[in-house]
Design an enzyme around this catalytic site. Sequence first.
Site, PDB file in Angstrom:
ATOM      1  N   ASP A 191      56.592  19.612  45.040  1.00 48.95           N
ATOM      2  CA  ASP A 191      55.487  20.504  44.691  1.00 48.95           C
ATOM      3  C   ASP A 191      55.910  21.970  44.629  1.00 48.95           C
ATOM      4  O   ASP A 191      55.110  22.866  44.890  1.00 48.95           O
ATOM      5  CB  ASP A 191      54.317  20.355  45.683  1.00 48.95           C
ATOM      6  CG  ASP A 191      53.902  18.909  45.827  1.00 48.95           C
ATOM      7  OD1 ASP A 191      53.719  18.272  44.794  1.00 48.95           O
ATOM      8  OD2 ASP A 191      53.776  18.429  46.966  1.00 48.95           O
ATOM      9  N   LYS A 221      57.946  22.812  39.611  1.00 48.05           N
ATOM     10  CA  LYS A 221      58.949  22.509  38.583  1.00 48.05           C
ATOM     11  C   LYS A 221      58.333  22.453  37.190  1.00 48.05           C
ATOM     12  O   LYS A 221      58.921  22.910  36.222  1.00 48.05           O
ATOM     13  CB  LYS A 221      59.648  21.178  38.900  1.00 48.05           C
ATOM     14  CG  LYS A 221      60.533  21.249  40.123  1.00 48.05           C
ATOM     15  CD  LYS A 221      61.103  19.903  40.490  1.00 48.05           C
ATOM     16  CE  LYS A 221      60.115  18.949  41.081  1.00 48.05           C
ATOM     17  NZ  LYS A 221      59.609  19.275  42.406  1.00 48.05           N
ATOM     18  N   GLY A 234      53.591  14.982  40.222  1.00 49.67           N
ATOM     19  CA  GLY A 234      52.500  15.600  39.468  1.00 49.67           C
ATOM     20  C   GLY A 234      52.961  16.990  39.075  1.00 49.67           C
ATOM     21  O   GLY A 234      53.063  17.872  39.918  1.00 49.67           O
ATOM     22  N   HIS A 235      53.338  17.164  37.815  1.00 55.20           N
ATOM     23  CA  HIS A 235      53.823  18.470  37.362  1.00 55.20           C
ATOM     24  C   HIS A 235      52.686  19.189  36.647  1.00 55.20           C
ATOM     25  O   HIS A 235      52.193  18.733  35.627  1.00 55.20           O
ATOM     26  CB  HIS A 235      55.040  18.296  36.440  1.00 55.20           C
ATOM     27  CG  HIS A 235      56.252  17.809  37.182  1.00 55.20           C
ATOM     28  ND1 HIS A 235      57.409  17.407  36.580  1.00 55.20           N
ATOM     29  CD2 HIS A 235      56.476  17.686  38.512  1.00 55.20           C
ATOM     30  CE1 HIS A 235      58.294  17.053  37.498  1.00 55.20           C
ATOM     31  NE2 HIS A 235      57.744  17.212  38.681  1.00 55.20           N
ATOM     32  N   GLN A 265      59.891  15.402  42.634  1.00 59.51           N
ATOM     33  CA  GLN A 265      59.899  15.497  44.099  1.00 59.51           C
ATOM     34  C   GLN A 265      60.806  16.661  44.530  1.00 59.51           C
ATOM     35  O   GLN A 265      60.961  17.602  43.759  1.00 59.51           O
ATOM     36  CB  GLN A 265      60.333  14.170  44.749  1.00 59.51           C
ATOM     37  CG  GLN A 265      59.292  13.063  44.650  1.00 59.51           C
ATOM     38  CD  GLN A 265      59.312  12.330  43.333  1.00 59.51           C
ATOM     39  OE1 GLN A 265      60.349  11.916  42.884  1.00 59.51           O
ATOM     40  NE2 GLN A 265      58.158  12.164  42.730  1.00 59.51           N
TER      41      GLN A 265
HETATM   42  P1  IMP Z   1      56.362   7.718  47.375  1.00 61.09           P
HETATM   43  O1  IMP Z   1      57.495   8.271  46.598  1.00 61.09           O
HETATM   44  O2  IMP Z   1      55.079   7.676  46.602  1.00 61.09           O
HETATM   45  O3  IMP Z   1      56.654   6.393  47.993  1.00 61.09           O
HETATM   46  O4  IMP Z   1      56.085   8.715  48.611  1.00 61.09           O
HETATM   47  C1  IMP Z   1      57.076   8.928  49.620  1.00 61.09           C
HETATM   48  C2  IMP Z   1      56.910  10.309  50.214  1.00 61.09           C
HETATM   49  O5  IMP Z   1      57.231  11.282  49.227  1.00 61.09           O
HETATM   50  C3  IMP Z   1      55.477  10.649  50.664  1.00 61.09           C
HETATM   51  O6  IMP Z   1      55.555  11.513  51.786  1.00 61.09           O
HETATM   52  C4  IMP Z   1      54.904  11.404  49.481  1.00 61.09           C
HETATM   53  O7  IMP Z   1      53.864  12.268  49.844  1.00 61.09           O
HETATM   54  C5  IMP Z   1      56.136  12.161  49.013  1.00 61.09           C
HETATM   55  N1  IMP Z   1      56.092  12.450  47.576  1.00 61.09           N
HETATM   56  C6  IMP Z   1      56.319  11.601  46.558  1.00 61.09           C
HETATM   57  N2  IMP Z   1      56.217  12.253  45.383  1.00 61.09           N
HETATM   58  C7  IMP Z   1      55.947  13.527  45.664  1.00 61.09           C
HETATM   59  C8  IMP Z   1      55.769  14.691  44.852  1.00 61.09           C
HETATM   60  O8  IMP Z   1      55.870  14.689  43.625  1.00 61.09           O
HETATM   61  N3  IMP Z   1      55.502  15.845  45.529  1.00 61.09           N
HETATM   62  C9  IMP Z   1      55.441  15.904  46.881  1.00 61.09           C
HETATM   63  N4  IMP Z   1      55.616  14.857  47.668  1.00 61.09           N
HETATM   64  C10 IMP Z   1      55.862  13.666  47.065  1.00 61.09           C
END
Ligand code: IMP
Length: 423
Positions: A13, A16, A40-41, A224
């Site tokens: 977050d 990007k 989520g961009h 991420q």
């Molecule tokens: P997952 O990738 O959905 O399995 O989530 C694993 C961890 O990564 C969790 O703590 C999510 O909140 C975090 N996470 C996954 N994608 C994002 C992102 O795009 N931004 C921030 N945190 C993320």
Amino acid sequence: MAVDLLLGLQWGDEGKGKIVDVLTKNYDIIARFQGGPNAGHTLEFDGHKHVLHTIPSGIFHDGTINLVGNGVVIDPVIFKRELDNLEKFNIDFKKNLLISRKAHLILPTHRLLDAASEASKGKAKIGSTLKGIGPTYMDKTGRNGIRVGDLEMDNWQEKYRSLADKHEAMIDFYNAEIQYDLSELEAEFFRAVEVLKTLTFIDSEEYLHKAQQEGKSILAEGAQGSLLDIDFGTYPFVTSSNTTAAGACTGLGVAPGKIKEVYGIFKAYTTRVGSGPFPTELFDEDGATMGRVGNEFGATTGRPRRCGWLDLVALRYAVQVNGVTQLIMMKGDVLSGFEKLKVCTAYNYKGETIQHFPYNIEAENVTPVYTEMKGWEADLTKMTEASQMPKALNDYIDYLEKELNVPIKIVSVGPDRKQTIIR
Ligand code: IMP
């Protein structure tokens, strides 16, 4: 021609989407290399806010090719929703969007498995976005996955059925209380697959190789953040892919020696969504202010993000693991009005002061050591030139550059494309 790389240095977050959008004019191709719709961009321009999950952030620029690389996992249902939104803005994605045949598909049962696995963990849950990311990458490395290229084969539905049946047995094993109607989810999935099949599937590593030979400029876009990397992040509270620079090589088929600039993007403070350790997290009014002013809610899940001071120990680690050559600081405007700012420069770790990012950073092992800096009052959101920036902000930036030994080239002071200061 070399490939440049843009990635997040914190827990995601960082912004990007906005920066890829700002930089897109310099590139012929934007290529996403890992993650999936857990991302989520957010992009804002011309009074509209757009959120992309899987599609690269260059899609709004006519003539830029957007590639979804082999390292990405695609949920056709969410992908179709993204396409529907683009259609409303007359974006010609049939021409400008290409998909790697080697990208893996997220099935409806992957999402259910994610939910069942999280429910079974109780308090130890990861805080996953529940988009099926972990189970899909597990099937990829377990050599069971279904890839985009499979959709061009006659027998892919048989493969699908056998994998989905196996998943159902696994869901039963978790014994979790989740309600679902698989036939409904599958009907939606198969409809979305038909839409996906109208797009162009390519052997993307070959495409990128040729593009480099032809002198095309390529920006690899991460999702991420580095501290969510499966190897280098705060395991197990991480995502299931390599979010760091090396992930661009495996997620696109680009050779390491071809990577030139590595743009590292960070917020002027720190946020985290989901569970896991966060040494500089604030539970007071300062943290609440950052959340409120910075509108810190997840673009994918809407969950409030945890907020805290900038953590230079973690940032130094991310700069090092990624080989960052240029830094981009986001959301400087959110810190306006704080009388004093704190920056964590070291950790007290099991009785010792350390400057590196250790194996365990849970609160029982780590307490942050802070340096205090003077804040600034000025509203930064209307500023467009470095010469307009207040002295205290310049001091903050100079201090970070000295500590990180990398120049900060861009300072973002608001969500709009125009609110960007180049130094
Ligand atoms: P997952 O990738 O959905 O399995 O989530 C694993 C961890 O990564 C969790 O703590 C999510 O909140 C975090 N996470 C996954 N994608 C994002 C992102 O795009 N931004 C921030 N945190 C993320």
